[in-house]
Design a protein around this motif. Structure first.
Motif, PDB file in Angstrom:
ATOM      1  N   LEU A  18     -10.107  -1.535  -2.651  1.00 42.29           N
ATOM      2  CA  LEU A  18      -9.624  -1.085  -1.341  1.00 42.29           C
ATOM      3  C   LEU A  18     -10.650  -1.245  -0.220  1.00 42.29           C
ATOM      4  O   LEU A  18     -10.301  -1.710   0.871  1.00 42.29           O
ATOM      5  N   PRO A  19     -11.936  -0.898  -0.410  1.00 41.54           N
ATOM      6  CA  PRO A  19     -12.899  -1.065   0.698  1.00 41.54           C
ATOM      7  C   PRO A  19     -13.072  -2.502   1.159  1.00 41.54           C
ATOM      8  O   PRO A  19     -13.568  -2.736   2.266  1.00 41.54           O
ATOM      9  N   PHE A  20     -12.658  -3.472   0.347  1.00 47.50           N
ATOM     10  CA  PHE A  20     -12.846  -4.875   0.702  1.00 47.50           C
ATOM     11  C   PHE A  20     -11.684  -5.446   1.514  1.00 47.50           C
ATOM     12  O   PHE A  20     -11.878  -6.382   2.277  1.00 47.50           O
ATOM     13  N   TYR A  21     -10.473  -4.900   1.335  1.00 47.28           N
ATOM     14  CA  TYR A  21      -9.329  -5.440   2.068  1.00 47.28           C
ATOM     15  C   TYR A  21      -8.654  -4.421   2.987  1.00 47.28           C
ATOM     16  O   TYR A  21      -7.797  -4.796   3.796  1.00 47.28           O
ATOM     17  N   ALA A  22      -9.014  -3.150   2.893  1.00 45.71           N
ATOM     18  CA  ALA A  22      -8.440  -2.129   3.789  1.00 45.71           C
ATOM     19  C   ALA A  22      -9.433  -0.979   3.916  1.00 45.71           C
ATOM     20  O   ALA A  22      -9.158   0.149   3.509  1.00 45.71           O
ATOM     21  N   ASP A  23     -10.595  -1.278   4.496  1.00 47.33           N
ATOM     22  CA  ASP A  23     -11.636  -0.257   4.579  1.00 47.33           C
ATOM     23  C   ASP A  23     -11.257   0.909   5.473  1.00 47.33           C
ATOM     24  O   ASP A  23     -11.835   1.988   5.365  1.00 47.33           O
ATOM     25  N   ASN A  24     -10.285   0.719   6.373  1.00 47.80           N
ATOM     26  CA  ASN A  24      -9.863   1.815   7.243  1.00 47.80           C
ATOM     27  C   ASN A  24      -9.089   2.890   6.485  1.00 47.80           C
ATOM     28  O   ASN A  24      -8.877   3.988   7.005  1.00 47.80           O
ATOM     29  N   LEU A  25      -8.654   2.580   5.274  1.00 47.79           N
ATOM     30  CA  LEU A  25      -7.912   3.552   4.465  1.00 47.79           C
ATOM     31  C   LEU A  25      -8.803   4.259   3.447  1.00 47.79           C
ATOM     32  O   LEU A  25      -8.302   5.075   2.666  1.00 47.79           O
ATOM     33  N   THR A  26     -10.083   3.971   3.458  1.00 49.55           N
ATOM     34  CA  THR A  26     -10.976   4.504   2.428  1.00 49.55           C
ATOM     35  C   THR A  26     -11.018   6.026   2.445  1.00 49.55           C
ATOM     36  O   THR A  26     -10.843   6.672   1.403  1.00 49.55           O
ATOM     37  N   VAL A  27     -11.244   6.617   3.608  1.00 48.26           N
ATOM     38  CA  VAL A  27     -11.338   8.077   3.707  1.00 48.26           C
ATOM     39  C   VAL A  27      -9.994   8.723   3.378  1.00 48.26           C
ATOM     40  O   VAL A  27      -9.936   9.756   2.684  1.00 48.26           O
ATOM     41  N   PHE A  28      -8.911   8.126   3.851  1.00 44.23           N
ATOM     42  CA  PHE A  28      -7.581   8.670   3.585  1.00 44.23           C
ATOM     43  C   PHE A  28      -7.303   8.720   2.083  1.00 44.23           C
ATOM     44  O   PHE A  28      -6.844   9.744   1.552  1.00 44.23           O
ATOM     45  N   VAL A  29      -7.571   7.630   1.379  1.00 40.07           N
ATOM     46  CA  VAL A  29      -7.319   7.587  -0.065  1.00 40.07           C
ATOM     47  C   VAL A  29      -8.268   8.529  -0.804  1.00 40.07           C
ATOM     48  O   VAL A  29      -7.887   9.149  -1.804  1.00 40.07           O
ATOM     49  N   THR A  30      -9.499   8.672  -0.317  1.00 44.39           N
ATOM     50  CA  THR A  30     -10.437   9.601  -0.941  1.00 44.39           C
ATOM     51  C   THR A  30      -9.902  11.024  -0.875  1.00 44.39           C
ATOM     52  O   THR A  30      -9.967  11.768  -1.877  1.00 44.39           O
ATOM     53  N   MET A  31      -9.367  11.429   0.275  1.00 44.00           N
ATOM     54  CA  MET A  31      -8.800  12.773   0.393  1.00 44.00           C
ATOM     55  C   MET A  31      -7.556  12.927  -0.469  1.00 44.00           C
ATOM     56  O   MET A  31      -7.296  14.003  -1.022  1.00 44.00           O
TER      57      MET A  31
END
Length: 329
Positions: A18-31
């Protein structure tokens, strides 16, 4: 290899990239991963047909354990924060569980709610210790002695949360299929028969209760560390109800429902808030009620419907072994 295991490995590989193709969603998916651990704890109790409306208190315990330790030790390691949150939620779950596991049904849920509101009141009123309604800041921890900037730390937390969630989901999946997990299901069906087998229904439920408390504590420490804040709202009754709602939405019959329900819940809430600032709860409620009415078994049931093989039409003849031999001749 089982289809469920293949699907799990595929999902794990997709999330790992995910951080390689949609890094803007990293924090959202972490939560989402952090909250899904708490929902997983609710699913463990639902296996015994017990619903807790106060399990957010362990979510708060995990977050505040990280807050107190990071305030006392500035460069504390993330591993220590996680272990401390697990230990604190385990001890609290054992102490509370010794009392609440005497009860069943609505009494079990309401007593848990009472304990959570007591904790919430303490966190809210003890301003000089807990920061009151403003909460406590959680300093950015190190990992194996390395310090990270904010962007780097978000990626580190993503992979740490993904690893912890993957291990916990596998362990809970195995636990629910173990003899102790089957005994937990027997608490739901027939406690008397379980006692005749020489097992204490109360002890079986207590073990499940402690497991669920630790899972909620893990979710709390991960969520608090990502947000950098621990507040009394983590232990409020509405957070507990939210966890129960997500568990029902995802599906009570499989551990995958914890993550699926959390992602759908948070996605709908995020987009609904972007559309209507003041009425996003209306959109969220309508969408989620529609899903539950269409599939009472939750998202897991929808997945099973989509992947289930269609039955052979009644008009199509079934070829027997003898007929196939005659055709080959």
């Amino acid at each position: 290899m089982r289809p469920a295991l293949i699907a799990f490995l595929v999902l794990l590989a997709v999330l790992a990239g995910l951080p390689f193709y949609a890094d803007n969603l990293t924090v959202f998916v972490t939560m989402c991963l952090a909250k899904s651990l708490a929902v997983l704890g609710i699913l463990v109790l639902i296996r015994a047909d017990q619903v807790s409306f106060g399990h957010a208190m362990y979510f708060a315990i995990g977050a505040y354990a990280a807050a107190f330790l990071s305030s006392a030790w500035r460069d504390i390691d993330l591993t220590l924060l996680v272990l401390a949150a697990m230990a604190a939620s385990m001890v609290a779950g054992l102490l509370v569980g010794l009392f609440v596991t005497r009860y069943r049904g609505i009494f079990f849920g309401m007593i848990n709610l009472a304990f959570s509101m007591v904790l919430y009141s303490i966190l809210e009123k003890a301003f000089h210790i807990t920061g009151g309604s403003d909460g406590m800041r959680i300093r950015r921890p190190t990992l194996m002695g390395f310090e990270f900037k904010r962007a780097e730390f978000d990626i580190v937390m993503f992979y740490v949360s993904l690893g912890i969630a993957a291990v916990c989901f596998l362990l809970v999946w195995r636990y629910l299929r173990s003899p102790l997990g089957q005994a937990l299901r027997a608490v739901k069906t027939n406690e008397t028969r379980l006692e005749y087998l020489g097992l204490s229904a109360r002890h079986v439920l207590l073990a499940g209760y402690v497991v669920s408390a630790v899972l909620c504590g893990l979710g709390g420490v991960l969520m608090g560390t990502v947000q950098g804040l621990a507040t009394p709202e983590h232990g409020f009754w509405s957070r507990s109800a939210e966890l129960v709602f997500i568990a029902v939405l995802g599906g009570q019959g499989h551990v995958a429902g914890a993550f699926a329900g959390t992602v759908i819940f948070e996605t709908v809430r995020t987009f609904a808030a972007a559309i209507l600032d003041d009425s996003w709860q209306l959109i969220l409620g309508v969408v989620l009620i529609a899903i539950i009415l269409w599939a009472p078994g939750g998202l897991v049931e929808l997945w099973q419907r989509a992947t289930r093989r269609r039955p052979r039409p009644a008009s199509e003849p079934v070829e027997t072994g003898r007929q196939s031999m005659e055709v080959r001749r």
